[in-house]
Design an enzyme around this catalytic site. Structure first.
Site, PDB file in Angstrom:
ATOM      1  CG  PHE A   1      -2.912  40.314   8.369  1.00  0.00           C
ATOM      2  CD1 PHE A   1      -2.445  40.976   9.474  1.00  0.00           C
ATOM      3  CD2 PHE A   1      -3.049  41.021   7.184  1.00  0.00           C
ATOM      4  CE1 PHE A   1      -2.112  42.310   9.419  1.00  0.00           C
ATOM      5  CE2 PHE A   1      -2.725  42.361   7.109  1.00  0.00           C
ATOM      6  CZ  PHE A   1      -2.253  43.010   8.235  1.00  0.00           C
ATOM      7  CD  GLU A   2      -7.664  39.120  10.269  1.00  0.00           C
ATOM      8  OE1 GLU A   2      -7.709  38.855  11.484  1.00  0.00           O
ATOM      9  OE2 GLU A   2      -8.108  40.169   9.788  1.00  0.00           O
ATOM     10  N   GLY A   3      -4.565  34.919  12.175  1.00  0.00           N
ATOM     11  CA  GLY A   3      -4.166  33.544  12.461  1.00  0.00           C
ATOM     12  C   GLY A   3      -3.246  33.065  11.360  1.00  0.00           C
TER      13      GLY A   3
ATOM     14  NE  ARG B   1      -8.562  32.738  11.162  1.00  0.00           N
ATOM     15  CZ  ARG B   1      -8.794  32.127  12.318  1.00  0.00           C
ATOM     16  NH1 ARG B   1      -9.904  31.425  12.478  1.00  0.00           N
ATOM     17  NH2 ARG B   1      -7.934  32.216  13.317  1.00  0.00           N
TER      18      ARG B   1
END
Length: 590
Positions: A400-402, A262
């Site tokens: 992306f990434e959560g 993140r």
């Protein structure tokens, strides 16, 4: 291992600005790493951009290996395993400067970040010796495999299984992973699976193993030059010594690696925002309408100013956070047997800040790219113009990434968990504030630049503590079900961290360079703090309205009014000043 500044402490403490890293603090060595990355992108990648976008695996792999020769794949790998063991500021600069490489930057970022770091932080000595030197050179390319067709945000709902063989020599993996970056050419997959269907665990899976295959390429809206395929595991026999860390510890690896992912994503968004602003400023100077360059029109100037201000704030946040990681992970000893737990604690310390960077960074880039398209007018919708590409490529970042929605739930949730564990005196601060709020708040007087902005940030922290304490008191254990309230608490935290990052940077610049040279940073900070503070006051009102009625909400709004008292800033005039400087510079400027 103690960090100089504890994660999440910004919401309750006055932060010592001398401990905060800003771009003005970069060393010559760090600037050299940035230039090396820029030269590589300009000289080696961009000339082949069109071919990369057509998914030329061979070209991407060759370029990754060239990046490896320059050390760009080994920044976060310890020297003992063939890496450069660079500080986090340097590796963040690499992530920022690579962003201009678009799809290739994603391929490289997935390899060096979420693909390689699980082995760096959680691998055994034998695993590190076997994989890291070849990952550092690009001889082997890595991919990260967490998402599944039926589990995205709910990562622990994964259905991929791992069963230990009767003789204990290997695990048998079955399942499908979805949307795997680099799947088309990766040699090494970091795969998450449930041992015996219950214990979430992590495995290093070599592509050469029998039963490993990939599905067709996904046809994507953007980042078209990066490989995105499903990974299919059919009775794959993974040697038992390729279990990463321990059975049942996969969630700690997954979530901590996602934290770093993140943060690195925010750094990439920073680079893309700078490029979008540069393209937009140049176009606004070239395009004429009604006999004038459109950059001279105040509404276009306001867009350029807003784009520059968001980018300035994001840059301040990213390198502030990189400095935290530098300090927090400085003492990691990769030779220790408990390196996995050391790493998990060190990374988790700043999980809150990582999510804040991710949400703000991805949304700042979306804003900047959207305004860039608008400045380009109809040409912004045409593929011949690069701003169109930036706009499309940027959209995935909020997923992306959560997703940003998940991260907005994580931000207040992480803070509350830290408080309940006794890691932050959040509840004590909130209780002390209750008594303070009963006292009159005298009008503030300001004699120097940024004094009012510093005061407003202090008030914003009190507003958050008041709002958050009320939410915890009303909902208690059911607070996690109140997603709209949590989202508004998250936006308050994001806004406070963003405002404070800009303020600390501007204050540092003011102290070292004087008011004249720090004038632009002061102007941008003033605009951002006043506009953000007004928005945060609105979020608090919405939250109180959702929780209370009658005399209770009237009392709360009365207190809020006292805390939110301020003299409006001339944001229109300040933005005109910022716009003029952006025009002079032809792009991003501080």
């Amino acid at each position: 291992m103690m960090a100089a500044i504890k994660g999440g402490s910004f919401i309750i403490d006055e932060i010592d600005g001398s401990l905060v890293v800003t771009p003005e603090d970069f060393t010559e060595e760090q600037r050299m790493i940035a230039r090396t990355t820029e030269d590589f992108v300009e000289g080696e990648v961009l000339p082949h951009d069109e071919t990369i976008e057509k998914l030329d695996y061979g070209l991407t792999v060759r370029l990754l290996r060239k990046a490896g020769e320059l050390g760009l794949l080994g920044a976060d790998i310890p020297e003992a395993y063939g890496g450069l063991s660079l500080d986090k500021i340097s590796s963040t600069l690499i992530s920022e400067k690579l962003s201009k490489a678009s799809s290739f930057a994603l391929s490289l970022g997935a390899h060096v970040g979420i693909g390689t770091l699980p082995i760096v932080y959680f691998g055994t000595e034998e695993q590190k010796q076997a994989y890291l030197p070849r990952l550092a050179t690009g001889e082997k390319i890595a991919a990260y495999c967490l998402t599944e067709p039926s589990s995205g945000s709910d990562a622990l709902g994964a259905k991929t299984t791992a069963r230990l063989s009767e003789d204990g020599s290997h695990y048998i993996l079955n399942g499908t992973k979805q949307f795997i970056t680099n799947a088309g050419f990766a040699d090494v997959f970091i795969v998450y699976a449930k041992v015996n269907g219950t214990d979430f665990s992590t495995f290093i899976v070599d592509r050469s193993l029998e039963g490993v295959s990939v599905g067709p390429e996904e046809k994507k809206m953007g980042i078209k030059g990066s490989s995105t395929r499903p990974l299919i595991l059919d009775d794959v026999k993974v040697p038992a010594d390729r279990l990463l860390w321990e059975v049942g510890k996969g969630h700690l690896i997954a979530f901590n690696i996602l934290n770093i992912g993140r943060f690195k994503l925010a750094a990439g968004c920073l680079g893309a925002a700078k490029e979008a602003l540069e393209l937009s400023a140049a176009y606004a100077e070239e395009r004429t309408q009604f006999g004038k360059r459109i950059a001279s029109f105040p509404l276009i100037g306001a867009k350029l100013a807003d784009m520059n201000i968001r980018t300035f704030v994001l840059e301040s946040m990213v390198y502030r956070t990189a400095g935290l990681f530098d300090e927090g992970l400085r003492e990691l000893d990769y030779s220790r047997a408990d390196i996995g737990m050391q790493s998990a604690k060190g990374i988790a310390e700043y999980a809150l800040e990582c999510s804040i960077n991710k949400v703000f960074g991805t949304e700042a880039l979306s804003f900047v790219a959207d305004e860039g398209v608008q400045i380009h007018g109809g040409y912004g919708f045409i593929q011949e113009y690069r701003i169109e590409r930036i706009y499309r490529d940027a959209r995935i970042n909020r997923i992306f990434e959560g997703t940003n929605e998940i991260n907005r739930l994580l931000i207040p949730g992480t803070l509350i968990k830290r408080a309940l564990k006794g890691e932050l005196p959040l509840l004590a601060k909130a209780q002390a504030l209750q008594a303070e709020l009963l006292q009159p708040i005298p009008p503030a007087a300001y004699d120097s630049p940024l004094e009012e902005e510093a005061y407003l940030i202090r008030m914003a922290k009190k507003i958050f503590l008041m709002t958050g304490a009320q939410a915890m008191q009303k909902y208690q254990l059911k607070l996690e079900e109140q997603q709209e309230v949590l989202s508004r608490l998250a936006d308050q935290l994001i806004g406070i961290y963003a405002m404070e990052s800009a303020l600390l940077r501007a204050q540092k610049k003011l102290a070292s360079a004087g008011e004249t040279k720090a004038g632009l940073a002061i102007s941008m900070t003033t605009v951002f703090v006043h506009e953000t503070f007004e928005r945060l006051e609105g979020l608090a009102r919405e939250t109180f309205a959702a929780m209370e009625t009658g005399d209770t909400i009237r009392t709360q709004l009365s207190v809020l009014k006292k805390l939110a008292r301020r003299q409006p800033a001339d944001t229109i005039g300040l933005k005109r000043t910022v716009a003029a400087r952006v025009r002079e510079a032809g792009g991003y400027i501080v």
